[in-house]
Design a protein around this motif. Sequence first.
Motif, mmCIF file in Angstrom:
data_model
loop_
_atom_site.group_PDB
_atom_site.id
_atom_site.type_symbol
_atom_site.label_atom_id
_atom_site.label_comp_id
_atom_site.label_asym_id
_atom_site.label_seq_id
_atom_site.Cartn_x
_atom_site.Cartn_y
_atom_site.Cartn_z
ATOM 1 N N LYS A 118 12.263 30.138 -1.147
ATOM 2 C CA LYS A 118 11.275 29.477 -0.266
ATOM 3 C C LYS A 118 10.194 30.461 0.168
ATOM 4 N N ALA A 119 10.608 31.700 0.391
ATOM 5 C CA ALA A 119 9.652 32.708 0.869
ATOM 6 C C ALA A 119 8.542 32.963 -0.155
ATOM 7 N N LEU A 120 8.761 32.569 -1.413
ATOM 8 C CA LEU A 120 7.742 32.774 -2.454
ATOM 9 C C LEU A 120 6.918 31.510 -2.711
ATOM 10 N N ALA A 121 7.203 30.449 -1.982
ATOM 11 C CA ALA A 121 6.530 29.169 -2.236
ATOM 12 C C ALA A 121 5.241 29.030 -1.436
ATOM 13 N N ASP A 122 4.300 28.238 -1.975
ATOM 14 C CA ASP A 122 3.108 27.880 -1.204
ATOM 15 C C ASP A 122 3.429 26.739 -0.266
ATOM 16 N N CYS A 123 4.306 25.854 -0.721
ATOM 17 C CA CYS A 123 4.672 24.715 0.127
ATOM 18 C C CYS A 123 6.055 24.210 -0.283
ATOM 19 N N ILE A 124 6.761 23.638 0.673
ATOM 20 C CA ILE A 124 8.077 23.034 0.424
ATOM 21 C C ILE A 124 7.877 21.512 0.355
ATOM 22 N N CYS A 125 8.787 20.828 -0.312
ATOM 23 C CA CYS A 125 8.772 19.364 -0.261
ATOM 24 C C CYS A 125 10.206 18.864 -0.160
ATOM 25 N N THR A 126 10.358 17.600 0.199
ATOM 26 C CA THR A 126 11.684 16.980 0.180
ATOM 27 C C THR A 126 11.594 15.756 -0.735
ATOM 28 N N SER A 127 12.698 15.050 -0.859
ATOM 29 C CA SER A 127 12.671 13.855 -1.706
ATOM 30 C C SER A 127 11.764 12.785 -1.090
ATOM 31 N N ALA A 128 11.536 12.868 0.216
ATOM 32 C CA ALA A 128 10.731 11.860 0.913
ATOM 33 C C ALA A 128 9.231 12.059 0.684
ATOM 34 N N ASN A 129 8.807 13.288 0.352
ATOM 35 C CA ASN A 129 7.357 13.525 0.297
ATOM 36 C C ASN A 129 6.893 14.305 -0.941
ATOM 37 N N ALA A 130 7.753 14.431 -1.956
ATOM 38 C CA ALA A 130 7.408 15.258 -3.132
ATOM 39 C C ALA A 130 6.091 14.817 -3.775
ATOM 40 N N GLN A 131 5.895 13.512 -3.915
ATOM 41 C CA GLN A 131 4.660 13.020 -4.557
ATOM 42 C C GLN A 131 3.444 13.393 -3.710
ATOM 43 N N GLU A 132 3.556 13.167 -2.405
ATOM 44 C CA GLU A 132 2.452 13.448 -1.476
ATOM 45 C C GLU A 132 2.108 14.948 -1.454
ATOM 46 N N ILE A 133 3.132 15.786 -1.418
ATOM 47 C CA ILE A 133 2.897 17.236 -1.321
ATOM 48 C C ILE A 133 2.250 17.771 -2.598
ATOM 49 N N VAL A 134 2.792 17.411 -3.744
ATOM 50 C CA VAL A 134 2.245 17.912 -5.007
ATOM 51 C C VAL A 134 0.772 17.507 -5.110
ATOM 52 N N ASP A 135 0.484 16.278 -4.780
ATOM 53 C CA ASP A 135 -0.884 15.795 -4.906
ATOM 54 C C ASP A 135 -1.832 16.459 -3.906
ATOM 55 N N ALA A 136 -1.301 16.923 -2.797
ATOM 56 C CA ALA A 136 -2.150 17.536 -1.763
ATOM 57 C C ALA A 136 -2.472 19.011 -2.042
ATOM 58 N N MET A 137 -1.841 19.587 -3.050
ATOM 59 C CA MET A 137 -2.084 21.008 -3.336
ATOM 60 C C MET A 137 -3.494 21.219 -3.906
ATOM 61 N N ASP A 138 -3.989 22.466 -3.787
ATOM 62 C CA ASP A 138 -5.343 22.762 -4.270
ATOM 63 C C ASP A 138 -5.380 23.006 -5.774
ATOM 64 N N ALA A 139 -4.368 23.655 -6.291
ATOM 65 C CA ALA A 139 -4.374 24.042 -7.713
ATOM 66 C C ALA A 139 -4.127 22.835 -8.616
ATOM 67 N N SER A 140 -4.543 22.951 -9.886
ATOM 68 C CA SER A 140 -4.324 21.840 -10.814
ATOM 69 C C SER A 140 -3.002 22.009 -11.570
ATOM 70 N N THR A 141 -2.414 23.194 -11.467
ATOM 71 C CA THR A 141 -1.095 23.412 -12.078
ATOM 72 C C THR A 141 -0.102 23.772 -10.975
ATOM 73 N N ILE A 142 1.040 23.109 -11.023
ATOM 74 C CA ILE A 142 2.053 23.316 -9.978
ATOM 75 C C ILE A 142 3.367 23.787 -10.605
ATOM 76 N N LEU A 143 3.858 24.914 -10.120
ATOM 77 C CA LEU A 143 5.211 25.336 -10.497
ATOM 78 C C LEU A 143 6.151 24.639 -9.531
ATOM 79 N N PHE A 144 7.105 23.910 -10.065
ATOM 80 C CA PHE A 144 7.944 23.044 -9.224
ATOM 81 C C PHE A 144 9.417 23.257 -9.568
ATOM 82 N N GLY A 145 10.247 23.433 -8.548
ATOM 83 C CA GLY A 145 11.674 23.599 -8.858
ATOM 84 C C GLY A 145 12.545 23.376 -7.644
#
Length: 309
Positions: free
Chosen positions: A124-151
């Motif tokens: 988590k300390a290396l992440a730009d943002c965290i998400c949960t199952s409730a908001n994963a779609q919203e969070i990914v879409d709200a990021m600035d970059a066009s490529t997202i590393l997700f895990g």
Amino acid sequence: MEMKKESIERVEKIERLKRDKNAIILAHNYQRAEVQDIAEFVGDSLELARKAMETTSDIIIFCGVDFMAETAAILNPDKKVIIPDAGAICPMAQQLFADDLLVAKREYPDAEVVLYVNTLAESKALADCICTSANAQEIVDAMDASTILFGPDHNLAYHAQKTTSKKIISVPEHGLCPSHHQIALEDLIKAKEAHPGAKIIVHPECIPEVQDHADYIASTSGMVRICKEVKDAEFLIGTEVGLLHRLEKEAPGKKFYPISTTAVCPQMKMHTLEKIEVALEKEKPEVVVKKEIMGPARKAIERMLEISQ
Ligand code: 13P
Ligand code: SF4
């Protein structure tokens, strides 16, 4: 009869200890029924993180898995967070190590990192943002970059990819939750044949084929909300079976059928009334997060809480 008396006495003792120590019990939706029933609050990962932040109690007894208790500790550096059984370790969170993430970041220097809350604090300390199952779609879409590393969950990545034009790269390639991954399409088809009128509602940790056949995809608390709100009276539930206790309690009169009765998370079931009593008495095992990790991990969690109101 003897057992019943013992357990009533234990519940009374737990209630007394909570009052005396100004403690609160937070429980995840997959907890044993008797644990849910003595908790001040039962919810999904996002709600539990919010509750942990709001509470004025001195001690949080966290009945969930390690990453959830760590999140509560990161958001509450001044409070004691106790996990009744320290063996409650989410196997999915163990699938992404900080080193693997560093390698991926080097390979995609322009990408932003969105990590599922089901991760180790070090990651988590290396992440730009965290998400949960409730908001994963919203969070990914709200990021600035066009490529997202997700895990680490590849199935949740599939769910998030559906509503964004961003390119999602899974790290690791095939991270999964063993309890959800074993819910097969054949299980769903059989359950639907047995209950043709039932609505299908599944968790985004399920495999893509199962997600694609569902009427609704939601977090555990999202599932409870939908089942209460819609007019339908029968539901096929695609998640860990512990959720059925809350569904049956909060939507009496409606019928809930698990798509797979073997979708059980053994780590979630480790907390018992006996262990909660001991944890409250001894005020341990305490969840401790390394100081150097606290700040950056908190920043990534807070960014999620800001985006996802
Ligand atoms: P929720 O946040 O939807 O409760 O999911 C947590 C989890 O671990 C699911 O397996
Ligand atoms: Fe982890 Fe899966 Fe258990 Fe959730 S159900 S805590 S993701 S192993």
